[in-house]
Design an enzyme around this catalytic site. Structure first.
Site, PDB file in Angstrom:
ATOM      1  N   LYS A 103      -4.397   5.014   7.275  1.00 27.21           N
ATOM      2  CA  LYS A 103      -3.367   5.250   8.290  1.00 27.21           C
ATOM      3  C   LYS A 103      -3.112   6.749   8.472  1.00 27.21           C
ATOM      4  O   LYS A 103      -3.027   7.251   9.598  1.00 27.21           O
ATOM      5  CB  LYS A 103      -2.080   4.547   7.838  1.00 27.21           C
ATOM      6  CG  LYS A 103      -0.823   4.955   8.565  1.00 27.21           C
ATOM      7  CD  LYS A 103       0.378   4.221   8.011  1.00 27.21           C
ATOM      8  CE  LYS A 103       1.002   4.914   6.829  1.00 27.21           C
ATOM      9  NZ  LYS A 103       2.169   5.732   7.083  1.00 27.21           N
ATOM     10  N   GLY A 134     -17.534   4.481  -4.708  1.00 29.18           N
ATOM     11  CA  GLY A 134     -17.303   3.034  -4.681  1.00 29.18           C
ATOM     12  C   GLY A 134     -17.510   2.478  -3.293  1.00 29.18           C
ATOM     13  O   GLY A 134     -18.291   3.021  -2.507  1.00 29.18           O
ATOM     14  N   GLU A 192       0.634   4.081  -5.582  1.00 25.79           N
ATOM     15  CA  GLU A 192       0.977   2.713  -5.963  1.00 25.79           C
ATOM     16  C   GLU A 192       0.283   2.382  -7.278  1.00 25.79           C
ATOM     17  O   GLU A 192      -0.802   2.885  -7.561  1.00 25.79           O
ATOM     18  CB  GLU A 192       0.520   1.734  -4.878  1.00 25.79           C
ATOM     19  CG  GLU A 192       1.452   1.725  -3.702  1.00 25.79           C
ATOM     20  CD  GLU A 192       1.013   0.749  -2.619  1.00 25.79           C
ATOM     21  OE1 GLU A 192       0.390  -0.274  -2.946  1.00 25.79           O
ATOM     22  OE2 GLU A 192       1.293   1.044  -1.456  1.00 25.79           O
ATOM     23  N   LYS A 215      15.438  -9.918   1.100  1.00 26.01           N
ATOM     24  CA  LYS A 215      15.007  -8.944   0.084  1.00 26.01           C
ATOM     25  C   LYS A 215      16.218  -8.422  -0.707  1.00 26.01           C
ATOM     26  O   LYS A 215      16.178  -8.317  -1.936  1.00 26.01           O
ATOM     27  CB  LYS A 215      14.304  -7.785   0.787  1.00 26.01           C
ATOM     28  CG  LYS A 215      13.346  -7.027  -0.095  1.00 26.01           C
ATOM     29  CD  LYS A 215      12.917  -5.766   0.589  1.00 26.01           C
ATOM     30  CE  LYS A 215      11.488  -5.794   1.042  1.00 26.01           C
ATOM     31  NZ  LYS A 215      11.053  -4.481   1.558  1.00 26.01           N
ATOM     32  N   CYS A 229      -1.969   3.905   2.884  1.00 25.87           N
ATOM     33  CA  CYS A 229      -1.766   5.336   3.156  1.00 25.87           C
ATOM     34  C   CYS A 229      -2.986   6.039   3.735  1.00 25.87           C
ATOM     35  O   CYS A 229      -2.936   6.523   4.863  1.00 25.87           O
ATOM     36  CB  CYS A 229      -1.312   6.049   1.888  1.00 25.87           C
ATOM     37  SG  CYS A 229       0.314   5.504   1.346  1.00 25.87           S
TER      38      CYS A 229
HETATM   39  C1  UDX Z   1      -2.224   7.669  -1.993  1.00 25.98           C
HETATM   40  C2  UDX Z   1      -2.023   9.069  -2.577  1.00 25.98           C
HETATM   41  O1  UDX Z   1      -2.818   9.214  -3.756  1.00 25.98           O
HETATM   42  C3  UDX Z   1      -0.550   9.322  -2.870  1.00 25.98           C
HETATM   43  O2  UDX Z   1      -0.369  10.655  -3.322  1.00 25.98           O
HETATM   44  C4  UDX Z   1       0.262   9.085  -1.605  1.00 25.98           C
HETATM   45  O3  UDX Z   1       1.635   9.222  -1.844  1.00 25.98           O
HETATM   46  C5  UDX Z   1      -0.019   7.707  -1.035  1.00 25.98           C
HETATM   47  O4  UDX Z   1      -1.424   7.530  -0.822  1.00 25.98           O
HETATM   48  P1  UDX Z   1      -2.280   5.186  -2.970  1.00 25.98           P
HETATM   49  O5  UDX Z   1      -2.602   4.743  -1.564  1.00 25.98           O
HETATM   50  O6  UDX Z   1      -1.224   4.474  -3.731  1.00 25.98           O
HETATM   51  O7  UDX Z   1      -1.850   6.736  -2.985  1.00 25.98           O
HETATM   52  O8  UDX Z   1      -3.627   5.047  -3.833  1.00 25.98           O
HETATM   53  P2  UDX Z   1      -4.736   6.023  -4.434  1.00 25.98           P
HETATM   54  O9  UDX Z   1      -4.693   5.947  -5.911  1.00 25.98           O
HETATM   55  O10 UDX Z   1      -4.696   7.361  -3.840  1.00 25.98           O
HETATM   56  O11 UDX Z   1      -6.068   5.263  -3.949  1.00 25.98           O
HETATM   57  C6  UDX Z   1      -6.346   5.084  -2.556  1.00 25.98           C
HETATM   58  C7  UDX Z   1      -7.675   4.404  -2.353  1.00 25.98           C
HETATM   59  O12 UDX Z   1      -8.741   5.283  -2.737  1.00 25.98           O
HETATM   60  C8  UDX Z   1      -7.889   3.129  -3.159  1.00 25.98           C
HETATM   61  O13 UDX Z   1      -8.525   2.164  -2.345  1.00 25.98           O
HETATM   62  C9  UDX Z   1      -8.799   3.562  -4.308  1.00 25.98           C
HETATM   63  O14 UDX Z   1      -9.591   2.512  -4.774  1.00 25.98           O
HETATM   64  C10 UDX Z   1      -9.646   4.620  -3.605  1.00 25.98           C
HETATM   65  N1  UDX Z   1     -10.200   5.642  -4.532  1.00 25.98           N
HETATM   66  C11 UDX Z   1      -9.369   6.465  -5.226  1.00 25.98           C
HETATM   67  C12 UDX Z   1     -11.584   5.780  -4.649  1.00 25.98           C
HETATM   68  O15 UDX Z   1     -12.368   5.049  -4.012  1.00 25.98           O
HETATM   69  N2  UDX Z   1     -12.075   6.753  -5.475  1.00 25.98           N
HETATM   70  C13 UDX Z   1     -11.270   7.600  -6.179  1.00 25.98           C
HETATM   71  O16 UDX Z   1     -11.805   8.462  -6.893  1.00 25.98           O
HETATM   72  C14 UDX Z   1      -9.872   7.460  -6.058  1.00 25.98           C
END
Ligand code: UDX
Length: 429
Positions: free
Chosen positions: A263, A253, A155, A35, A260
């Site tokens: 876990k 959905g 992400e 990496k 995140c």
């Molecule tokens: C999350 C937190 O948002 C972030 O603050 C933290 O630092 C890391 O964890 P992330 O895992 O990157 O971020 O994605 P996020 O945009 O939060 O979405 C997580 C999951 O929730 C995805 O599978 C997304 O599809 C789902 N989701 C999100 C929904 O089903 N509905 C929503 O309204 C929002």
């Protein structure tokens, strides 16, 4: 300031690039030699919008460098960030072994005063353990303080989130690291919460669990909507205008996934259990999330009946849009559930197909989203990529044996789809 980041994954690399972008001198450390070689030669190991440009620009300006040596990172910097993974163990608790190992490596390299900052998502009281470990393994002459500084970036939007954070949490009561951390983050002009180390660690788990709870809440409302003939998107719009609630994270959905939320929920439930509190609210959040996938699969089998040898086109493999990350992806889980029922899949994702190939076998990977439906009996939307809204619906409708779409992310307008002749099944509408 001179900074180092230990761990160059989704958190560490973006953090390093953004801290260099605002003018700090940053050394990124990772024990994965391949990496580091890739990064040094201008390559990027992950897809994250805007990251490649940022890394290249700051490396060329001499503000961002890469090494496999923790000692080099420690010696070249005043503030050392830990951004290594904290994966789940089979019982849901956090595996802190990477953090512990980094703490010992830092300890071995300490000579004078350094500030050690934990950015990884960790159980409350980890900072105290990091401090104890470093103290145990460092030379008697070394001096250091430990700070918690959780990361809230999403992400797919990480560069923007990091450059324009809505808050910065600094967990320490000690004046010297508070002053240093304020200097590190001064260019970001964001509100700062300065608190004790345990509270800072809890802010992260409490925030992620709350967001997951919000998603499960709207998914539960979606089920009520389906039974009563209401529309979850309109309910969410009406709720979201209340400033105390807000519209974000109210998209129903097939459930949340990623590295995140699942876990962190398990970890927080386990942390609570260890201190004698049964966090049943969060267990229900997990339960609703799992049920969401079950209900969606049932929707497909109720319509198509027997899935054996049925051909299904699937749009989306990443756990959400704008990323190539497939860890704990509901889309991958959905594909595997359909395969188990005997369905034959044609799949497309704008960024995640390479990573998916390693775990999702016996499917046809399709480069052009507009050909994913060819020869299929139905189309499934599994990830909320914006570009799926540009799908050539007329072409897709004609290429399917029957124009049936199961939209797990509510990307299309219900009435319009029916007007166009689709049998259109979405979530909560
Ligand atoms: C999350 C937190 O948002 C972030 O603050 C933290 O630092 C890391 O964890 P992330 O895992 O990157 O971020 O994605 P996020 O945009 O939060 O979405 C997580 C999951 O929730 C995805 O599978 C997304 O599809 C789902 N989701 C999100 C929904 O089903 N509905 C929503 O309204 C929002």
């Amino acid at each position: 300031m001179k900074l180092s980041i230990i761990g160059t994954g989704y958190v560490g690399l973006v953090t390093g690039a953004c801290l260099a972008e605002v003018g700090h001198e940053v050394v990124c450390v990772d024990n994965d030699a391949a990496k580091i070689k890739l990064l040094t030669s201008g390559g990027i190991p992950i897809y994250e919008p805007g990251l490649e440009e940022l890394v290249k620009k700051n490396a060329a300006a001499g503000r961002l460098s890469f090494t496999t040596s923790t000692a080099e990172g420690v010696q070249k910097s005043d503030v050392i960030f830990i951004a290594v993974p904290t994966p789940p163990q089979p019982d849901g608790s956090v595996d802190s072994s990477f953090i512990e190992k980094v703490a010992r490596d830092i300890a071995a390299a300490l000579t004078d005063y350094k500030i050690i900052v934990d950015k990884s998502t960790v159980p409350v009281k980890t900072g105290e353990k990091v401090a104890e470990t470093i103290k145990r393994y460092c030379p008697a002459t070394a001096d250091f303080e430990v700070v918690s500084n959780p990361e809230f970036r999403r992400e797919g939007f990480a560069v923007g989130d990091l450059l324009k954070p809505d808050r910065i949490v600094i967990g320490t009561r000690s004046p010297r690291p508070i002053e240093a951390m304020k200097k590190v983050y001064a260019p970001f002009h964001a509100p700062m919460v300065v608190t004790d180390i345990n509270s800072a660690e809890l802010i992260k788990h409490a925030s992620n669990s709350f967001l997951a709870l919000k998603i499960s809440y709207i998914n539960a409302i979606a089920t009520i909507c389906e039974i009563t003939g209401a529309n979850v998107q309109e309910v969410a719009a009406g709720m979201g205008l209340d400033e105390r609630i807000g519209r974000r994270f109210l998209n129903a959905g097939i459930g949340f996934g990623g590295s995140c939320f699942p876990k962190d929920l398990s970890a927080f439930i386990k942390i609570a259990e260890e201190i004698g509190y049964d966090f049943r609210l969060l267990k229900e959040v997990q339960h609703i999330n799992a049920g969401q996938m079950d209900r969606f699969v049932k929707k497909i089998t109720d319509t198509l009946w027997v899935l054996k040898d049925k051909k299904i086109g699937v749009l989306g493999l990443a756990f959400k849009q704008n990323t190539d990350d497939i860890r704990m992806s509901p889309a991958i889980e959905l594909c595997q559930r359909l395969q188990k029922e005997g369905a034959l899949l044609r799949v497309h994702d704008p960024k995640a197909m390479n990573k998916a190939r390693a775990i999702l076998k016996d499917v046809t990977y399709v480069e052009d989203m507009n050909t994913v439906t060819e020869g299929c009996d139905a189309l499934v939307v599994a990830t909320e990529w914006d570009e799926f809204k540009q799908l050539d619906l007329e072409r897709a409708r004609k290429s399917l044996s029957h124009p049936i779409m199961f939209d797990g992310r509510n990307l299309f307008d219900h009435a319009e789809m029916e007007r166009l002749g689709w049998v259109y099944k979405s979530v909560g509408r």
